[in-house]
Design a protein around this motif. Structure first.
Motif, PDB file in Angstrom:
ATOM      1  N   THR A   1      -7.829   5.366  -5.358  1.00 42.05           N
ATOM      2  CA  THR A   1      -6.329   4.997  -5.249  1.00 42.05           C
ATOM      3  C   THR A   1      -5.629   4.546  -6.774  1.00 42.05           C
ATOM      4  O   THR A   1      -4.958   3.914  -6.691  1.00 42.05           O
ATOM      5  CB  THR A   1      -6.394   3.816  -4.420  1.00 42.05           C
ATOM      6  OG1 THR A   1      -7.433   2.761  -5.140  1.00 42.05           O
ATOM      7  CG2 THR A   1      -6.883   4.112  -2.976  1.00 42.05           C
ATOM      8  N   GLY A   2      -6.275   4.997  -7.687  1.00 43.92           N
ATOM      9  CA  GLY A   2      -5.677   4.604  -9.143  1.00 43.92           C
ATOM     10  C   GLY A   2      -5.596   3.025  -9.183  1.00 43.92           C
ATOM     11  O   GLY A   2      -6.628   2.273  -9.124  1.00 43.92           O
ATOM     12  N   ALA A   3      -4.620   2.892  -9.624  1.00 49.39           N
ATOM     13  CA  ALA A   3      -4.352   1.159 -10.207  1.00 49.39           C
ATOM     14  C   ALA A   3      -4.070   0.466  -8.776  1.00 49.39           C
ATOM     15  O   ALA A   3      -3.875  -0.782  -8.971  1.00 49.39           O
ATOM     16  CB  ALA A   3      -3.073   1.102 -11.149  1.00 49.39           C
ATOM     17  N   TYR A   6      -6.241  -0.459  -1.721  1.00 49.13           N
ATOM     18  CA  TYR A   6      -5.989  -0.338  -0.328  1.00 49.13           C
ATOM     19  C   TYR A   6      -6.631  -1.562   0.422  1.00 49.13           C
ATOM     20  O   TYR A   6      -7.634  -1.891   0.410  1.00 49.13           O
ATOM     21  CB  TYR A   6      -6.653   1.006  -0.155  1.00 49.13           C
ATOM     22  CG  TYR A   6      -6.763   1.261   1.289  1.00 49.13           C
ATOM     23  CD1 TYR A   6      -5.489   1.737   1.880  1.00 49.13           C
ATOM     24  CD2 TYR A   6      -7.941   1.433   2.119  1.00 49.13           C
ATOM     25  CE1 TYR A   6      -5.519   1.763   3.372  1.00 49.13           C
ATOM     26  CE2 TYR A   6      -7.814   2.201   3.359  1.00 49.13           C
ATOM     27  CZ  TYR A   6      -6.573   2.042   3.906  1.00 49.13           C
ATOM     28  OH  TYR A   6      -6.674   2.523   5.341  1.00 49.13           O
ATOM     29  N   ASP A   7      -5.345  -2.015   1.087  1.00 50.80           N
ATOM     30  CA  ASP A   7      -5.705  -3.049   1.897  1.00 50.80           C
ATOM     31  C   ASP A   7      -5.043  -3.281   3.199  1.00 50.80           C
ATOM     32  O   ASP A   7      -3.870  -4.075   3.287  1.00 50.80           O
ATOM     33  CB  ASP A   7      -5.290  -4.507   1.231  1.00 50.80           C
ATOM     34  CG  ASP A   7      -5.547  -5.795   1.628  1.00 50.80           C
ATOM     35  OD1 ASP A   7      -6.296  -5.798   2.791  1.00 50.80           O
ATOM     36  OD2 ASP A   7      -4.823  -6.809   1.353  1.00 50.80           O
ATOM     37  N   PRO A   8      -5.417  -2.172   4.191  1.00 51.66           N
ATOM     38  CA  PRO A   8      -4.664  -2.341   5.614  1.00 51.66           C
ATOM     39  C   PRO A   8      -4.753  -3.641   6.268  1.00 51.66           C
ATOM     40  O   PRO A   8      -5.695  -4.280   6.098  1.00 51.66           O
ATOM     41  CB  PRO A   8      -5.506  -1.076   6.215  1.00 51.66           C
ATOM     42  CG  PRO A   8      -6.779  -1.199   5.756  1.00 51.66           C
ATOM     43  CD  PRO A   8      -6.825  -1.485   4.047  1.00 51.66           C
ATOM     44  N   GLY A   9      -3.403  -3.888   6.656  1.00 51.06           N
ATOM     45  CA  GLY A   9      -3.328  -5.177   7.398  1.00 51.06           C
ATOM     46  C   GLY A   9      -3.354  -6.138   6.418  1.00 51.06           C
ATOM     47  O   GLY A   9      -3.322  -7.617   6.908  1.00 51.06           O
ATOM     48  N   PHE A  10      -3.298  -6.097   5.054  1.00 51.20           N
ATOM     49  CA  PHE A  10      -3.066  -7.149   4.084  1.00 51.20           C
ATOM     50  C   PHE A  10      -4.259  -8.265   4.371  1.00 51.20           C
ATOM     51  O   PHE A  10      -3.743  -9.581   4.298  1.00 51.20           O
ATOM     52  CB  PHE A  10      -1.585  -7.965   4.021  1.00 51.20           C
ATOM     53  CG  PHE A  10      -0.583  -6.854   3.928  1.00 51.20           C
ATOM     54  CD1 PHE A  10      -0.578  -5.842   2.887  1.00 51.20           C
ATOM     55  CD2 PHE A  10       0.188  -6.629   5.019  1.00 51.20           C
ATOM     56  CE1 PHE A  10       0.789  -5.155   3.058  1.00 51.20           C
ATOM     57  CE2 PHE A  10       1.188  -5.675   5.117  1.00 51.20           C
ATOM     58  CZ  PHE A  10       1.591  -4.834   3.920  1.00 51.20           C
ATOM     59  N   THR A  11      -5.233  -7.907   4.719  1.00 56.41           N
ATOM     60  CA  THR A  11      -6.339  -9.273   4.754  1.00 56.41           C
ATOM     61  C   THR A  11      -6.684  -9.848   3.473  1.00 56.41           C
ATOM     62  O   THR A  11      -7.409 -10.891   3.758  1.00 56.41           O
ATOM     63  CB  THR A  11      -7.743  -8.370   5.345  1.00 56.41           C
ATOM     64  OG1 THR A  11      -8.144  -7.336   4.467  1.00 56.41           O
ATOM     65  CG2 THR A  11      -7.300  -7.706   6.682  1.00 56.41           C
ATOM     66  N   SER A  12      -6.545  -9.269   2.326  1.00 51.64           N
ATOM     67  CA  SER A  12      -6.836  -9.695   1.103  1.00 51.64           C
ATOM     68  C   SER A  12      -5.732  -9.808   0.074  1.00 51.64           C
ATOM     69  O   SER A  12      -5.911  -9.578  -1.160  1.00 51.64           O
ATOM     70  CB  SER A  12      -8.010  -9.410   0.605  1.00 51.64           C
ATOM     71  OG  SER A  12      -7.788  -7.972   0.254  1.00 51.64           O
ATOM     72  N   THR A  13      -4.639  -9.716   0.606  1.00 55.17           N
ATOM     73  CA  THR A  13      -3.373  -9.548  -0.450  1.00 55.17           C
ATOM     74  C   THR A  13      -2.486 -10.817  -0.203  1.00 55.17           C
ATOM     75  O   THR A  13      -2.109 -11.041   0.945  1.00 55.17           O
ATOM     76  CB  THR A  13      -2.402  -8.323  -0.020  1.00 55.17           C
ATOM     77  OG1 THR A  13      -3.267  -7.144  -0.122  1.00 55.17           O
ATOM     78  CG2 THR A  13      -1.305  -8.287  -0.985  1.00 55.17           C
ATOM     79  N   CYS A  14      -2.222 -11.387  -1.351  1.00 55.47           N
ATOM     80  CA  CYS A  14      -1.124 -12.531  -1.226  1.00 55.47           C
ATOM     81  C   CYS A  14       0.095 -12.019  -1.656  1.00 55.47           C
ATOM     82  O   CYS A  14       0.352 -11.566  -2.756  1.00 55.47           O
ATOM     83  CB  CYS A  14      -1.457 -13.566  -2.282  1.00 55.47           C
ATOM     84  SG  CYS A  14      -3.000 -14.551  -1.905  1.00 55.47           S
ATOM     85  N   ARG A 372       7.654  -3.471  -1.794  1.00 56.40           N
ATOM     86  CA  ARG A 372       7.485  -2.381  -1.669  1.00 56.40           C
ATOM     87  C   ARG A 372       6.449  -1.947  -1.837  1.00 56.40           C
ATOM     88  O   ARG A 372       5.631  -1.501  -3.054  1.00 56.40           O
ATOM     89  CB  ARG A 372       8.417  -1.638  -2.736  1.00 56.40           C
ATOM     90  CG  ARG A 372       9.019  -0.065  -2.679  1.00 56.40           C
ATOM     91  CD  ARG A 372       7.957   0.729  -2.018  1.00 56.40           C
ATOM     92  NE  ARG A 372       8.608   2.331  -2.186  1.00 56.40           N
ATOM     93  CZ  ARG A 372       7.561   3.010  -1.901  1.00 56.40           C
ATOM     94  NH1 ARG A 372       6.349   2.762  -1.577  1.00 56.40           N
ATOM     95  NH2 ARG A 372       8.019   4.434  -1.838  1.00 56.40           N
ATOM     96  N   PRO A 373       5.376  -1.832  -0.803  1.00 55.60           N
ATOM     97  CA  PRO A 373       4.008  -1.415  -1.044  1.00 55.60           C
ATOM     98  C   PRO A 373       3.752   0.129  -1.159  1.00 55.60           C
ATOM     99  O   PRO A 373       4.532   0.659  -1.117  1.00 55.60           O
ATOM    100  CB  PRO A 373       3.439  -1.701   0.531  1.00 55.60           C
ATOM    101  CG  PRO A 373       4.433  -2.277   1.319  1.00 55.60           C
ATOM    102  CD  PRO A 373       5.573  -2.036   0.465  1.00 55.60           C
ATOM    103  N   ARG A 374       2.422   0.313  -1.804  1.00 57.12           N
ATOM    104  CA  ARG A 374       2.194   1.735  -1.812  1.00 57.12           C
ATOM    105  C   ARG A 374       1.167   2.311  -0.661  1.00 57.12           C
ATOM    106  O   ARG A 374       1.258   1.549   0.175  1.00 57.12           O
ATOM    107  CB  ARG A 374       1.602   1.985  -3.253  1.00 57.12           C
ATOM    108  CG  ARG A 374       2.519   1.651  -4.236  1.00 57.12           C
ATOM    109  CD  ARG A 374       3.655   2.364  -4.492  1.00 57.12           C
ATOM    110  NE  ARG A 374       3.667   3.630  -4.468  1.00 57.12           N
ATOM    111  CZ  ARG A 374       3.378   4.577  -5.312  1.00 57.12           C
ATOM    112  NH1 ARG A 374       3.494   4.100  -6.708  1.00 57.12           N
ATOM    113  NH2 ARG A 374       3.506   5.884  -5.057  1.00 57.12           N
ATOM    114  N   GLN A 375       0.911   3.330  -0.680  1.00 57.65           N
ATOM    115  CA  GLN A 375       0.189   4.150   0.335  1.00 57.65           C
ATOM    116  C   GLN A 375      -1.151   4.911  -0.122  1.00 57.65           C
ATOM    117  O   GLN A 375      -1.142   5.071  -1.322  1.00 57.65           O
ATOM    118  CB  GLN A 375       0.935   4.744   1.092  1.00 57.65           C
ATOM    119  CG  GLN A 375       1.443   5.895   0.469  1.00 57.65           C
ATOM    120  CD  GLN A 375       1.786   7.098   1.221  1.00 57.65           C
ATOM    121  OE1 GLN A 375       2.258   6.825   2.526  1.00 57.65           O
ATOM    122  NE2 GLN A 375       2.110   8.270   1.025  1.00 57.65           N
ATOM    123  N   VAL A 376      -1.858   5.248   0.780  1.00 58.35           N
ATOM    124  CA  VAL A 376      -3.154   6.144   0.247  1.00 58.35           C
ATOM    125  C   VAL A 376      -2.531   7.441   0.927  1.00 58.35           C
ATOM    126  O   VAL A 376      -2.775   7.410   2.187  1.00 58.35           O
ATOM    127  CB  VAL A 376      -4.431   5.739   0.618  1.00 58.35           C
ATOM    128  CG1 VAL A 376      -5.492   6.914   0.272  1.00 58.35           C
ATOM    129  CG2 VAL A 376      -4.657   4.382   0.039  1.00 58.35           C
TER     130      VAL A 376
END
Ligand code: CMC
Length: 391
Positions: A1-3, A6-14, A372-376
């Protein structure tokens, strides 16, 4: 995923910084602007808490009166919206009406998301908090084919909502203070919950600079789903389906069988892995309200049995699944005479405070940064188009 992560459902994203609500999911802590929600529920009214969430401090008496008056002044909705309501099909879900009608407010108030004037943001907040009960009650009236009732500004916030829902022009109607108080407590518990799905949706839509009423409408749409605000309705439907205490074990077996796709509604939470502090308060409130209203609801017995079995079950223990705020709220709403399809609109009325506070915080903190999130990417590799005749 480069830089990217990958965090589906934003379980660890603030997704943002925020000074409004603090949650410690392991300890079961919920603070609005630093105040424990249980203390607020005990000592304050919903409007006091709304002021706190919006402004960062509890109001003194004068500030509360001024805020209260402003909310009362903005309770009416444009008369033209009656036609909008009437355009809905007779069995439209009240949440469908809420999503549409709140979005339509953007056609009346041409605010922008880049509004740098705090007074304009304040008027938006007051309008939204004042009008959402009127819109929710009108959705109820439309669904039941009764005439719309205008707001009664001499009534307090929750009494006014109950009046608009249950009064009819032909007869006098007196709001039961026990019901109004119970609703007030429920609303305090639902007023904000940091970056939940609907609030994140409001922030995401708002981050583009869209009209704020349109952003709130997006939040209402996100709230509707049964994994979020729709859970209160789903809990009551589940209790109806189980029907009797003797069927509880069979239902639990179905829940534990992953193939069934059945979940114990009102259980589990993304953040609370110990207990949901709101559930503890609501459970007590539920017993109190049913006793005060002299209601003997077999649904409460059924819910308690379900809770007891789940809390002692290895499946739920291993996954740290506890009752959440919506496990008991529906039983209280039902006791107040509120029909099941109005449970989620009730949640929306309360959560409007959180949505407008988060929108205002985001715009006030400015400059807006578009979410503006990114995707895999998992699709086809680059290839050439073959004209239709040769395919
Ligand atoms: N019943 C049965 N199993 C469950 C439940 C449930 N209610 N909730 C989670 N699980 C299981 C899930 O199957 C998974 O098991 P495994 O690890 O074996 O695959 C594990 O517990 C973790 O679940 P998850 O879906 O990965 O957890 P999440 O944080 O993504 O979802 C939730 C949180 C609230 C969406 C979920 O617990 C749920 O669907 N609960 C029922 C709906 C509900 O009550 N929602 C209201 C939430 S509180 C108010 C609000 O937010 O509006």
């Amino acid at each position: 995923t480069g830089a990217f992560t990958y965090d589906p459902g934003f379980t660890s994203t603030c997704s943002t910084k925020s000074a409004i609500t603090y949650i410690d999911g392991d300890e079961g802590v919920l603070l609005y602007r630093g105040y424990p929600v249980a203390q607020l529920a005990q000592h304050c009214s919903f409007l006091e808490v709304a002021y706190l969430i919006l402004n960062g401090e509890l109001p003194n008496k004068t500030a509360l009166e001024t805020f209260d008056q402003s909310i009362r002044r903005h309770t009416m909705i444009n008369e033209g919206l009656k036609s909008f309501f009437n355009g809905f099909h007779y069995d439209a879900h009240p949440m469908a009406m809420l999503t549409g009608v709140v979005g339509s407010l953007s056609g009346f108030y041409h605010d922008t998301g880049n509004n740098k004037d705090p007074r304009h943001r304040e008027i938006f907040a007051h309008r939204m908090i004042a009008k959402i009960p009127t819109i929710a009650a009108a959705a109820y009236k439309k669904y039941y084919g009764q005439p719309f009732m205008y707001p009664q500004n001499h009534l307090d916030y929750c009494s006014n909502l109950l009046h608009m829902m249950f009064a009819v022009p032909a007869e006098p109607y007196h709001v039961d203070p026990i019901a109004a108080k119970a609703l007030d407590v429920l609303f305090i518990l639902h007023a904000d919950h940091e970056q939940n799905a609907s609030t994140s949706t409001v922030r995401m839509a708002g981050s583009t600079g869209t009209n704020p009423y349109a952003a709130i409408s997006a939040g209402i749409a996100a709230l509707w789903g049964p994994a979020h605000g729709g859970a209160n309705e789903a809990v009551l439907n589940m209790l109806d389906e189980i029907g009797d205490v003797k069927n509880v074990q069979g239902f639990m077996d179905k829940v534990k069988d992953k193939q069934s796709g059945v979940r114990l509604m009102g259980f589990g939470h993304r953040v609370y892995k110990n207990f949901d502090p709101r559930a503890t308060i609501i459970r007590e409130e539920c017993h109190k309200v049913l006793k005060a209203l002299k209601i003997d609801d077999p649904k409460l017995e059924l819910a308690m049995k379900l809770e007891e079995i789940a809390l002692n079950d290895d499946y739920f223990k291993a996954r740290k699944l506890y009752p959440n705020v919506d496990f008991y709220s529906g039983i209280i709403y039902k006791a107040l005479g509120i029909p099941v399809n109005m449970f989620t609109p009730m949640f929306a009325v309360a959560r409007t405070v959180g949505w407008v506070a988060h929108w205002s915080e985001m715009v006030g903190d400015g400059p807006l940064k578009i979410a503006r999130p990114r995707q895999v990417y998992t699709g086809a590799a680059e290839r050439n188009v073959v004209p239709v005749a040769q395919r």
